[in-house]
Design an enzyme around this catalytic site. Sequence first.
Site, mmCIF file in Angstrom:
data_model
loop_
_atom_site.group_PDB
_atom_site.id
_atom_site.type_symbol
_atom_site.label_atom_id
_atom_site.label_comp_id
_atom_site.label_asym_id
_atom_site.label_seq_id
_atom_site.Cartn_x
_atom_site.Cartn_y
_atom_site.Cartn_z
ATOM 1 C CG ASN A 9 -1.662 1.260 1.447
ATOM 2 O OD1 ASN A 9 -1.744 2.088 0.532
ATOM 3 N ND2 ASN A 9 -2.229 1.441 2.638
ATOM 4 C CE LYS A 11 0.041 3.238 4.756
ATOM 5 N NZ LYS A 11 0.165 3.322 6.193
ATOM 6 C CG HIS A 94 -5.747 2.263 5.194
ATOM 7 N ND1 HIS A 94 -5.248 3.180 6.095
ATOM 8 C CD2 HIS A 94 -4.798 1.312 5.037
ATOM 9 C CE1 HIS A 94 -4.029 2.786 6.459
ATOM 10 N NE2 HIS A 94 -3.736 1.662 5.824
ATOM 11 C CD GLU A 96 -2.520 5.607 6.823
ATOM 12 O OE1 GLU A 96 -2.534 5.639 5.585
ATOM 13 O OE2 GLU A 96 -1.605 5.061 7.479
ATOM 14 C CD GLU A 167 -3.671 -2.327 7.343
ATOM 15 O OE1 GLU A 167 -2.582 -2.669 6.888
ATOM 16 O OE2 GLU A 167 -4.198 -1.226 7.101
ATOM 17 N N GLY A 173 2.507 2.120 10.713
ATOM 18 C CA GLY A 173 3.492 3.180 10.544
ATOM 19 C C GLY A 173 4.239 3.530 11.819
ATOM 20 C CB SER A 213 5.157 -2.040 11.848
ATOM 21 O OG SER A 213 4.820 -0.689 12.108
#
Length: 247
Positions: A9, A11, A94, A96, A167, A173, A213
């Site tokens: 991904n 991003k 996601h 985010e 996730e 991250g 991660s």
Amino acid sequence: MRRKIIVGNWKMNMTKILAKEFLYVVKEKTNTESMDVAFCVPFTLIGAVKEVLKDSNIKVGAQNVHFEKSGAYTGEISLDMLKELDIEYCIIGHSERRQYFNELDSTVNLKAINILNNSNIIPIICVGEKLEQRQNNTMYDIVKGQVEKAFENISSEMASRCILAYEPIWAIGTGVTATSGEAEDMCKYIRQVIASIYGKEVADILRVQYGGSANSKNASELLNMPNIDGLLVGGASLKEEFVDMTN
Ligand code: PGA
């Protein structure tokens, strides 16, 4: 036997020039024999990335889609637009997008329905708890709620086409990976939730990835867990170490 799947991904990273440079190296070394491999890239890079990868088995996906067919949604991308680009996967929900763009369980559900009813694209539906939800032990209820809502009004045939990505937000991250035990526990639990909605047959088919991660150091341990069918990889998918995760 569920085939493992590793998805990068990207991003909001890369440009056409950087992507081409990176992928010319990566595509030679990536091993697609024993697992499915894909990159979900920014919309504007899809064409260029597909071109570079056309002679490889690495697939391409998007990171979002709108749930309406078309209309006054400035800045959004429709399913028809993605279908023209002939992509394989689309990430939805996601964390985010949930955090910064107000994406809700209900819109994740509408996006999944749109993709499944109107295309052959495979939705990668993301779920996962926040740190405080893990600390106060509500993570199972939170994830169950996200999964149940995401699959509302979706038939079992459609559901078995989906991929779920667990996730945990605290691992994304941050460099803090869930242990393989923590990740396995939740992926197993997610499969039980799917089994309670659709039965064992669908639960046995549907692939559940882990993301947060994941990198070349922890990939093989995570991938060896029985209920982890693959990885959704952010940061490490921008580096050559991604190749090692497939080997
Ligand atoms: P990360 O991101 O690997 O950089 O933690 C994972 C993701 O957001 O899909």
